[in-house]
Design an enzyme around this catalytic site. Structure first.
Site, PDB file in Angstrom:
ATOM      1  N   CYS A 196      36.445 -37.183 -17.891  1.00  0.00           N
ATOM      2  CA  CYS A 196      37.023 -38.361 -18.445  1.00  0.00           C
ATOM      3  C   CYS A 196      38.238 -38.316 -19.017  1.00  0.00           C
ATOM      4  O   CYS A 196      38.771 -37.207 -19.628  1.00  0.00           O
ATOM      5  CB  CYS A 196      36.132 -38.842 -19.691  1.00  0.00           C
ATOM      6  SG  CYS A 196      34.134 -38.920 -18.970  1.00  0.00           S
ATOM      7  N   ARG A 228      42.502 -36.544 -13.253  1.00  0.00           N
ATOM      8  CA  ARG A 228      41.046 -35.908 -13.507  1.00  0.00           C
ATOM      9  C   ARG A 228      39.907 -36.088 -12.773  1.00  0.00           C
ATOM     10  O   ARG A 228      38.981 -35.511 -13.038  1.00  0.00           O
ATOM     11  CB  ARG A 228      41.134 -36.271 -15.140  1.00  0.00           C
ATOM     12  CG  ARG A 228      42.279 -35.719 -16.011  1.00  0.00           C
ATOM     13  CD  ARG A 228      42.361 -36.716 -17.206  1.00  0.00           C
ATOM     14  NE  ARG A 228      41.241 -36.142 -18.252  1.00  0.00           N
ATOM     15  CZ  ARG A 228      41.519 -35.366 -19.247  1.00  0.00           C
ATOM     16  NH1 ARG A 228      42.621 -34.786 -19.215  1.00  0.00           N
ATOM     17  NH2 ARG A 228      40.562 -34.957 -20.300  1.00  0.00           N
ATOM     18  N   TRP A 265      34.106 -39.983 -15.921  1.00  0.00           N
ATOM     19  CA  TRP A 265      33.289 -39.252 -14.955  1.00  0.00           C
ATOM     20  C   TRP A 265      32.101 -38.866 -15.524  1.00  0.00           C
ATOM     21  O   TRP A 265      31.865 -38.395 -16.579  1.00  0.00           O
ATOM     22  CB  TRP A 265      34.171 -37.716 -15.001  1.00  0.00           C
ATOM     23  CG  TRP A 265      33.470 -36.663 -14.268  1.00  0.00           C
ATOM     24  CD1 TRP A 265      32.646 -35.659 -14.627  1.00  0.00           C
ATOM     25  CD2 TRP A 265      33.415 -36.375 -12.980  1.00  0.00           C
ATOM     26  NE1 TRP A 265      32.430 -34.586 -14.046  1.00  0.00           N
ATOM     27  CE2 TRP A 265      32.887 -35.050 -12.747  1.00  0.00           C
ATOM     28  CE3 TRP A 265      33.934 -37.010 -11.650  1.00  0.00           C
ATOM     29  CZ2 TRP A 265      32.574 -34.652 -11.514  1.00  0.00           C
ATOM     30  CZ3 TRP A 265      33.775 -36.308 -10.604  1.00  0.00           C
ATOM     31  CH2 TRP A 265      33.090 -35.253 -10.400  1.00  0.00           C
ATOM     32  N   ASN A 272      35.591 -39.017 -24.433  1.00  0.00           N
ATOM     33  CA  ASN A 272      35.572 -37.858 -23.600  1.00  0.00           C
ATOM     34  C   ASN A 272      34.872 -36.884 -24.442  1.00  0.00           C
ATOM     35  O   ASN A 272      35.274 -36.406 -25.618  1.00  0.00           O
ATOM     36  CB  ASN A 272      37.052 -37.637 -23.236  1.00  0.00           C
ATOM     37  CG  ASN A 272      37.081 -36.122 -22.286  1.00  0.00           C
ATOM     38  OD1 ASN A 272      36.002 -36.052 -21.784  1.00  0.00           O
ATOM     39  ND2 ASN A 272      38.225 -35.474 -22.237  1.00  0.00           N
ATOM     40  N   GLY A 273      33.830 -36.164 -23.597  1.00  0.00           N
ATOM     41  CA  GLY A 273      33.087 -35.071 -24.143  1.00  0.00           C
ATOM     42  C   GLY A 273      31.460 -35.459 -24.057  1.00  0.00           C
ATOM     43  O   GLY A 273      31.369 -36.118 -23.248  1.00  0.00           O
ATOM     44  N   GLU A 302      32.559 -15.845   1.314  1.00  0.00           N
ATOM     45  CA  GLU A 302      33.170 -16.619   0.436  1.00  0.00           C
ATOM     46  C   GLU A 302      34.799 -16.524   0.489  1.00  0.00           C
ATOM     47  O   GLU A 302      35.706 -17.336   0.531  1.00  0.00           O
ATOM     48  CB  GLU A 302      32.650 -16.858  -0.818  1.00  0.00           C
ATOM     49  CG  GLU A 302      33.424 -18.077  -1.673  1.00  0.00           C
ATOM     50  CD  GLU A 302      33.363 -19.312  -1.116  1.00  0.00           C
ATOM     51  OE1 GLU A 302      32.962 -19.626  -0.142  1.00  0.00           O
ATOM     52  OE2 GLU A 302      34.144 -20.230  -1.808  1.00  0.00           O
ATOM     53  N   LYS A 347      37.942 -18.740   1.649  1.00  0.00           N
ATOM     54  CA  LYS A 347      38.940 -18.997   1.000  1.00  0.00           C
ATOM     55  C   LYS A 347      40.348 -18.629   1.605  1.00  0.00           C
ATOM     56  O   LYS A 347      41.386 -19.250   1.493  1.00  0.00           O
ATOM     57  CB  LYS A 347      39.104 -18.297  -0.366  1.00  0.00           C
ATOM     58  CG  LYS A 347      38.004 -18.740  -1.398  1.00  0.00           C
ATOM     59  CD  LYS A 347      38.038 -20.338  -2.018  1.00  0.00           C
ATOM     60  CE  LYS A 347      37.620 -21.514  -1.126  1.00  0.00           C
ATOM     61  NZ  LYS A 347      36.167 -21.575  -1.083  1.00  0.00           N
ATOM     62  N   GLU A 358      41.178 -20.774   4.653  1.00  0.00           N
ATOM     63  CA  GLU A 358      41.773 -22.296   4.428  1.00  0.00           C
ATOM     64  C   GLU A 358      42.667 -22.302   3.454  1.00  0.00           C
ATOM     65  O   GLU A 358      43.669 -23.455   3.798  1.00  0.00           O
ATOM     66  CB  GLU A 358      40.405 -23.087   3.909  1.00  0.00           C
ATOM     67  CG  GLU A 358      39.959 -22.681   2.549  1.00  0.00           C
ATOM     68  CD  GLU A 358      38.693 -23.380   1.889  1.00  0.00           C
ATOM     69  OE1 GLU A 358      38.443 -24.674   2.437  1.00  0.00           O
ATOM     70  OE2 GLU A 358      38.021 -22.664   1.037  1.00  0.00           O
ATOM     71  N   HIS A 378      29.030  -2.830  14.975  1.00  0.00           N
ATOM     72  CA  HIS A 378      28.340  -3.430  16.167  1.00  0.00           C
ATOM     73  C   HIS A 378      29.371  -4.351  16.806  1.00  0.00           C
ATOM     74  O   HIS A 378      28.709  -5.479  17.478  1.00  0.00           O
ATOM     75  CB  HIS A 378      27.259  -4.176  15.636  1.00  0.00           C
ATOM     76  CG  HIS A 378      26.246  -3.320  15.131  1.00  0.00           C
ATOM     77  ND1 HIS A 378      25.345  -2.527  15.689  1.00  0.00           N
ATOM     78  CD2 HIS A 378      25.855  -3.314  13.804  1.00  0.00           C
ATOM     79  CE1 HIS A 378      24.675  -1.770  14.864  1.00  0.00           C
ATOM     80  NE2 HIS A 378      24.675  -2.123  13.657  1.00  0.00           N
ATOM     81  N   LYS A 436      38.321 -33.105   1.134  1.00  0.00           N
ATOM     82  CA  LYS A 436      37.680 -32.669  -0.085  1.00  0.00           C
ATOM     83  C   LYS A 436      36.099 -32.866   0.031  1.00  0.00           C
ATOM     84  O   LYS A 436      35.067 -32.081  -0.149  1.00  0.00           O
ATOM     85  CB  LYS A 436      38.116 -33.342  -1.225  1.00  0.00           C
ATOM     86  CG  LYS A 436      37.331 -32.641  -2.548  1.00  0.00           C
ATOM     87  CD  LYS A 436      37.691 -31.203  -2.684  1.00  0.00           C
ATOM     88  CE  LYS A 436      36.788 -30.517  -3.902  1.00  0.00           C
ATOM     89  NZ  LYS A 436      36.835 -29.199  -3.755  1.00  0.00           N
TER      90      LYS A 436
HETATM   91  C1  F6R Z   1      35.366 -24.712   0.962  1.00  0.00           C
HETATM   92  C2  F6R Z   1      34.839 -26.034   0.883  1.00  0.00           C
HETATM   93  C3  F6R Z   1      34.064 -26.501   1.907  1.00  0.00           C
HETATM   94  C4  F6R Z   1      32.903 -27.307   1.033  1.00  0.00           C
HETATM   95  C5  F6R Z   1      32.040 -28.120   1.827  1.00  0.00           C
HETATM   96  C6  F6R Z   1      30.680 -28.636   1.370  1.00  0.00           C
HETATM   97  O1  F6R Z   1      36.389 -24.303   0.159  1.00  0.00           O
HETATM   98  O2  F6R Z   1      35.302 -26.719  -0.272  1.00  0.00           O
HETATM   99  O3  F6R Z   1      33.592 -25.530   2.694  1.00  0.00           O
HETATM  100  O4  F6R Z   1      32.249 -26.363   0.243  1.00  0.00           O
HETATM  101  O5  F6R Z   1      32.460 -29.102   2.701  1.00  0.00           O
HETATM  102  O6  F6R Z   1      31.104 -29.470   0.269  1.00  0.00           O
HETATM  103  P1  F6R Z   1      29.883 -29.842  -0.915  1.00  0.00           P
HETATM  104  O7  F6R Z   1      29.862 -28.761  -1.853  1.00  0.00           O
HETATM  105  O8  F6R Z   1      30.787 -31.020  -1.455  1.00  0.00           O
HETATM  106  O9  F6R Z   1      28.941 -30.455  -0.178  1.00  0.00           O
END
Ligand code: F6R
Length: 579
Positions: A2, A27, A71, A97-98, A452, A456, A459, A475, A574
């Site tokens: 928030c 934010r 939020w 906020n909080g 992971e 990272k 991407e 293998h 996202k």
């Molecule tokens: C990688 C990334 C994506 C998400 C995936 C699932 O850095 O951000 O692989 O993890 O699209 O997203 P959520 O967790 O929002 O279902």
């Protein structure tokens, strides 16, 4: 998270606050609202984003206004739960906020004394508490109420008949801006910067009273002096809290994110369906899928609960025979594949649990019960802090199921994250930045951490990277090992140390540049590796967290060295709301 913004000065207060709220959009928020004080108090608030046009503030006359971007944490995002919140008389308006941790007790007491609540928020209690003591002096009323509030807050309050804004802070940032003929108060400097660079940052316990031409700050009722700063930052700098990218900011947020996730969960009752789960199927995508793989290790090893993890996109078309609890894990709560997988589980009469960051998201509305990560909005497309928050949720679940088995880790793991943040990864980045392919390997619960790490890296830096269970390399992938193909290996003490060390020697024999994450005093690994990264707390669950942070930072700095568009990698979104 928030954001709050208040202004007192000229007659355009509401429109200045509305513009300020737009500056706080970064934010993340799901609803917004404004209260303006002229002859009377007017409020306008709404679920959703601030429209470019069409949000009518003509009725909000006055030279003082407070606003909020919400939020959701307590209560779904809707018009009613949006701030500002009013008391029973409609004369007092509050934005916050909080989290007011004792709001449930306070609300019950206020209801018993006849107060009517309209929202599900924790914030509304503040307006009603002020109402009880307000006798025409708002600063006095706010000061009288604060001792009853437990938790974190940046509060702004207005009262009809009192031409001042009162701002109060505890564990939630609140900045006062001092203009030539106006004063501002905000959750950060962003909405203030275009008006003035003269700022005062309030400290915990401070209460600031903003009158049109003066500001007075008290703490515990006594006046205090707070140093005025002349801020030189740009708006863009401030939005990222001084970090060059949101990804880096979010990585550095993680010690606090971990602790906050744990704190919030400890205050909640665990849904019965998880306590009674005899068998669990977990569905998720991407980073959340990798977190789910760690969860499986924890559930099976520590709780002896059989768990199966499926990429949600596969589950949808090839659902396994289903029995027991189905858990969907998603930062956004909107990922189409995870949503559909949970719908299918429901259609087969399985109980469903959502582990989600965004309150009120589609997945939480569908599932029988939800647990929240409380990580705050994740702006960078590459998920980082949500992964750590997911691990916090899993550890908490295991802790509850096993009667305190992870209490030590839950209380201390943030320290491992903090230590990992301090490591110098320059030599490792130098090893990765010119590579076209990188392998990431680990065993047991460190295997999903390797997956992971590879995700990272690919991407953010666009370098091809693969995560493998270390024993699998020979293998097939061994054919690719060469002096041009770095391997990032996680080698921790424990049952698999010996076999992992042999795997690493086999790779060394192929001339592969080796980056090894291992226990601080592991001489063998220090000697064999080209770059050795000491893992804070390698032996415990905290090692999972510190290895995660190192992987994130390695990807970030490599991508940065290559000049990539780190927060918005090409071709990615996202929230993936299509299959
Ligand atoms: C990688 C990334 C994506 C998400 C995936 C699932 O850095 O951000 O692989 O993890 O699209 O997203 P959520 O967790 O929002 O279902």
């Amino acid at each position: 998270m928030c954001g709050v913004f208040g202004y007192i000065g000229g007659p355009r207060a509401a429109s200045i606050v509305l513009e300020g709220l737009r500056k706080l959009e970064y934010r993340g928020y799901d609803s917004f609202g404004i209260a303006a004080l002229g002859k009377t108090l007017h409020v306008a608030k709404r679920q959703g984003r601030i429209p470019e046009e069409g949000f009518d503030i003509r009725g909000l006359a006055g030279n003082a206004a407070i606003g909020h971007t919400r939020w959701a944490t307590h209560g779904v995002p809707n018009d009613t739960n949006a701030h500002p919140h009013l008391d029973c008389t409609g004369k007092i308006a509050v934005v916050h906020n909080g989290v007011i941790e004792n709001f449930a007790v306070l609300k019950r007491q206020l209801q018993e004394r006849g107060h009517r609540f309209l929202s599900d928020t924790d914030t509304e209690v503040i307006a009603h508490l002020i109402e009880e003591v307000y006798e025409g002096d708002l600063p006095a009323a706010v000061n009288a109420v604060l001792p009853a509030l437990e938790g974190s807050y940046a509060i702004l309050a207005l009262a009809k008949g009192d031409k001042r804004i009162v701002a109060a802070r505890n564990r939630s940032t609140l900045v006062i801006g001092i203009g030539d003929d106006a004063l501002f108060a905000a959750s950060d400097m962003t909405p203030i910067l275009e008006h003035t660079r003269r700022m005062v940052v309030l400290e915990d316990g401070d209460v600031a009273t903003l009158a049109p031409a003066s500001v007075c700050i008290t703490n515990g009722g006594a006046p205090v002096d707070r140093e005025e700063e002349i801020v030189q930052w740009s708006v863009e700098d401030v939005r990222k809290g001084g970090f060059r990218h949101f990804m880096l900011k979010e990585i550095f947020d993680q010690p606090a994110v971990f602790s906050e996730a744990v704190r919030a969960l400890r205050n909640e009752e665990l849904p019965g369906i998880i306590r009674d789960a005899g068998r669990v199927t977990i569905v998720a995508c991407g980073t959340s899928y990798h977190a789910a793989l760690v969860f499986r290790y924890l559930l099976e090893e520590k709780c002896r609960v059989p768990a199966r993890v499926e990429p949600a996109s596969e589950f949808r078309y090839y659902p396994p025979p289903l029995e027991g609890l189905v858990i969907g894990i998603s930062q956004s709560g909107e990922t189409a594949d995870t949503l559909t997988a949970l719908q299918m589980a429901k259609a087969r009469a399985c109980p469903t649990l959502a582990i989600v960051n965004v309150v009120g998201s589609s997945i939480t509305r569908l599932a029988d019960a939800s647990l929240f990560m409380n990580a705050g909005p994740e702006i960078s497309v590459a998920a980082t802090k949500s992964f750590v928050a997911e691990l916090a949720v899993f550890l908490h679940l295991v802790d509850v199921l096993k009667g305190g088995a992870c209490a030590y880790e839950l209380d201390s793991a943030h320290l491992a994250i903090e230590e990992a943040l301090l490591l110098d990864l320059t030599p490792a980045v130098a090893c990765c930045r010119d590579a076209t392919d990188i392998f990431f390997v680990g065993r047991g619960p460190f295997y999903p951490i390797a997956l992971e790490g590879a995700l990272k890296m690919k991407e953010t830096s666009y370098i091809h990277a693969e995560g493998y269970a270390a024993g699998e390399l020979k293998h097939g992938p061994f054919a690719l090992l060469s002096p041009e193909t770095p391997v990032v290996a996680i080698c921790v003490p424990g049952e698999t140390y010996g076999v992992m060390a042999s795997n690493i020697r086999e790779m060394k024999a192929r001339g592969t540049p080796l980056i090894v994450l291992g226990q601080k005093d592991d001489r063998d690994m220090q000697e064999i590796s080209d770059v050795f990264i000491p893992l804070p707390f390698a032996e415990s669950i905290a090692g999972l967290l510190s290895a995660t942070v190192i992987m994130q930072l390695l990807a970030y700095h490599t991508a940065d060295a290559l000049g990539r568009d780190i927060d918005r990698p090409r071709n990615l979104a996202k929230s993936v709301t299509v299959e």
